[in-house]
Design an enzyme around this catalytic site. Structure first.
Site, PDB file in Angstrom:
ATOM      1  N   TRP A 102      76.915   0.681  24.445  1.00  0.00           N
ATOM      2  CA  TRP A 102      76.852   1.947  23.704  1.00  0.00           C
ATOM      3  C   TRP A 102      77.849   2.008  22.561  1.00  0.00           C
ATOM      4  CZ3 TRP A 102      72.516   4.189  23.797  1.00  0.00           C
ATOM      5  CH2 TRP A 102      71.737   4.223  24.955  1.00  0.00           C
ATOM      6  N   ASP A 172      82.784   9.137  23.297  1.00  0.00           N
ATOM      7  CA  ASP A 172      81.451   9.305  23.882  1.00  0.00           C
ATOM      8  C   ASP A 172      81.638   9.380  25.397  1.00  0.00           C
ATOM      9  OD1 ASP A 172      78.903   9.087  24.925  1.00  0.00           O
ATOM     10  OD2 ASP A 172      78.350   7.284  23.805  1.00  0.00           O
ATOM     11  N   LYS A 196      72.814  12.477  31.592  1.00  0.00           N
ATOM     12  CA  LYS A 196      73.409  11.535  32.539  1.00  0.00           C
ATOM     13  C   LYS A 196      74.029  12.301  33.701  1.00  0.00           C
ATOM     14  CE  LYS A 196      72.159   8.433  29.723  1.00  0.00           C
ATOM     15  NZ  LYS A 196      72.887   7.718  28.707  1.00  0.00           N
TER      16      LYS A 196
HETATM   17  C1  LIG Z   1      72.624   7.294  27.383  1.00  0.00           C
HETATM   18  C2  LIG Z   1      73.790   7.133  26.509  1.00  0.00           C
HETATM   19  C3  LIG Z   1      73.690   7.331  25.115  1.00  0.00           C
HETATM   20  C4  LIG Z   1      72.379   7.677  24.424  1.00  0.00           C
HETATM   21  O1  LIG Z   1      71.906   8.914  24.811  1.00  0.00           O
HETATM   22  P1  LIG Z   1      70.566   9.524  24.183  1.00  0.00           P
HETATM   23  O2  LIG Z   1      70.612  10.950  24.596  1.00  0.00           O
HETATM   24  O3  LIG Z   1      69.415   8.767  24.786  1.00  0.00           O
HETATM   25  O4  LIG Z   1      70.620   9.349  22.726  1.00  0.00           O
HETATM   26  C5  LIG Z   1      74.840   7.171  24.365  1.00  0.00           C
HETATM   27  N1  LIG Z   1      76.020   6.857  24.931  1.00  0.00           N
HETATM   28  C6  LIG Z   1      76.141   6.665  26.259  1.00  0.00           C
HETATM   29  C7  LIG Z   1      77.472   6.307  26.832  1.00  0.00           C
HETATM   30  C8  LIG Z   1      75.037   6.801  27.090  1.00  0.00           C
HETATM   31  O5  LIG Z   1      75.166   6.615  28.411  1.00  0.00           O
END
Ligand SMILES: *Cc1c(COP(=O)(O)O)cnc(C)c1O
Length: 360
Positions: A102, A172, A196
């Site tokens: 990511w 993030d 998540k």
């Molecule tokens: C799933 C995830 C993303 C992307 O998320 P989307 O909502 O599908 O764009 C980005 N960063 C991390 C750490 C993730 O687990």
């Protein structure tokens, strides 16, 4: 009664059952409004109270200081890979730490906007650790330092934040959001795709320090400006009303179950059951160095692709779904977010132990 299974999906993922039940009870008539939240105008007083309550509950949970804005934005976490450099690269330069799939994606998008300095990377060992970031070489004029605090695919997490040397920290937190206490004032910007650990897909929560919200970005498409979302209270356009409503329910649920300290305690306790098993197993092995193991995403392998696939199939048949590892790591991955009960992890371990005995 509903034949629910243990779902180890990395996202969208399990939701707390009491939240699903409350939503079910309110589905046709939200608190006397005579309609479902899905059917409500986002400009109505009743929906405004849902957004306000959700924001307040999140502020209470995380202890968000008053000089931070809470924004609900669409486009998922992925849109933030672009919005962050577009909004925060004032000097056109930022520092990124590469720790897995990511952060790698975020780096690729930031490079389209400005100069990206990758100050540390763990690519040399296929992202199985977090590099030492106590004394990074941060160039003059760097606008921010970017990290992915929990790498969902590789299952690594930061035990300690990097020394940013005064640079605003951007994180993030998608796959660890609300899994443990967080000192918001350590950050310039925290964001998380909610599917998540919190709610339905399609929305991101961004917590941004007010001085980072610029008002000199008139030429940037309006929807990409943090200012537009901040000025309109996350309702520049029709927001993801449903996701805001469900996330609000989860915030309340977390508050009522003891907040983030209690969630952290439960998550540590739960992850320990699986890691202890992986450490004593002769068939299954965790892929991450111990110090950097995630409490949320646990990748593990047998060493044989065929056997890995066999475990995944047998597990699914036994009621443990979505254990297939991401294609870039292979093997298996158990995502055990806040809503996964300890019995889910304990049952999985029992299943894996039995599988191991039968395949000796
Ligand atoms: C799933 C995830 C993303 C992307 O998320 P989307 O909502 O599908 O764009 C980005 N960063 C991390 C750490 C993730 O687990």
């Amino acid at each position: 009664m509903y034949d629910r299974i243990f779902n180890f999906s990395a996202g969208p993922a399990m939701m707390p059952e009491p939240v699903l039940e409350e939503i079910r009870d309110e589905l046709l008539n939200y608190r006397g409004s005579g309609m479902c939240v899905m059917e409500m105008s986002h400009r109505s007083a009743v929906f405004q109270s849902i957004v306000d309550q959700a924001e307040q509950d999140l502020r209470d949970l995380m202890g968000i200081p008053s000089n931070y804005k809470v924004l609900f934005i669409q486009g998922g976490a992925t849109l933030q890979f672009s919005m962050i450099p577009l909004n925060l690269m004032k000097n056109g330069k930022a520092v990124y730490i590469e720790t897995g799939g990511w952060s790698k994606k975020a780096i690729a998008e930031a490079k389209k906007v400005g100069e990206v300095v990758v100050a540390a990377s763990s690519q040399d060992k296929n992202y199985t650790y977090i590099p030492d970031c106590a004394d990074l070489d941060i160039p003059d004029g760097a606008d921010y330092l970017y990290i992915c605090e929990n790498e969902t695919i590789h299952g690594v997490t930061w035990p300690k934040l990097p020394n940013t040397k005064g640079c605003p920290l951007v994180s993030d937190q998608s796959s660890m959001f609300l899994s443990k206490p967080c000192n918001v004032s350590d950050y310039g910007l925290i964001y998380a795709g909610v599917q998540k650990n919190v709610g339905p897909a399609g929305m991101v929560v961004a917590i941004i320090r007010e001085d980072l919200i610029r008002d000199d970005l008139g030429s940037l498409p309006i929807y990409l400006q943090y200012k537009a979302h901040a000025d309109a209270g996350s309702m520049y356009n029709t927001p993801n009303c449903w996701a805001i409503y469900v996330c609000g329910k989860v915030f309340q649920y977390l508050k009522s179950t003891g907040g983030l300290d209690e969630m952290h305690r439960r998550n540590q306790d739960k992850a320990q059951v699986l890691y202890d098993f992986l450490d004593r197993s002769t068939l299954f092995h965790g892929t991450v160095e111990k110090e950097y193991r995630s409490l949320m995403n646990v990748p593990f392998v047998t060493g044989s692709k065929e056997l890995d696939a066999e475990v995944v199939a047998a597990a699914k048949a036994a009621g443990f779904d979505n254990l297939k590892g991401h294609k870039s790591v292979g093997g298996l991955r158990a995502s055990i977010y806040n809503a996964m009960p300890k019995t889910g992890v304990a049952s999985l371990v029992k299943f894996l132990e039995k599988f191991e005995t039968e395949h000796k």
